[in-house]
Design a protein around this motif. Structure first.
Motif: not given
Length: 146
Positions: A103-120
């Motif tokens: 088991t692993a915990e995962i976390a992810m962050s994408v800066r606001d101006d790049m959200q909604g582009q499939g990066i996350g």
């Protein structure tokens, strides 16, 4: 050492080329930059607490702690917008921390101006591929209450 073999890339929904590579101990400034380009709402969704006026020293210490994770129990990726003829811009990060053998915990962050582009989505899929290679059968993420 990061080589071209360690770098993956995608083209975002808006045509930007984004590259990801393994997180290194030198990435604290990039992690801080991503944090600084997240709105209070995005910070809340990522960290499950309001972070309107965080202490800059605390932000740097946390970023350095994340960037120093060089062992087999944790890992991650940094994503950069590879702008032609200009310096790359840090746009996202993803990481995992093993909780036990499977088991692993995962976390992810994408800066606001790049959200909604499939990066996350891409970063989470990449983390999933790594988890499969490491025989991590289950991943967990803390989500804020709606």
């Amino acid at each position: 050492m990061i080589t071209e073999q360690n770098v993956m890339s995608i083209k975002t929904k808006t045509g930007k080329r984004v590259e990801a590579r393994p997180l290194t101990r030198y990435d604290a400034p990039y992690l801080v930059d991503i944090f600084e380009h997240m709105s209070p709402e995005s910070r809340y969704r990522r960290f499950q607490q309001t972070l309107d006026n965080p202490n800059p020293k605390q932000i740097w210490e946390e970023a350095e702690k994340i960037a120093q994770m060089e062992d087999d129990q944790q890992g991650g990726f940094m994503a950069f917008w590879a702008r032609p003829f200009l310096p790359s811009v840090p746009v996202g990060a993803a990481r995992y921390v093993r909780l036990d053998d499977t088991t692993a915990e995962i976390a992810m962050s994408v800066r606001d101006d790049m959200q909604g582009q499939g990066i996350g989505t891409w970063l989470l899929r990449t983390q999933g591929d790594v988890a499969a290679m490491l025989a991590i059968a289950r991943s967990m993420s803390a989500l804020p209450k709606a």
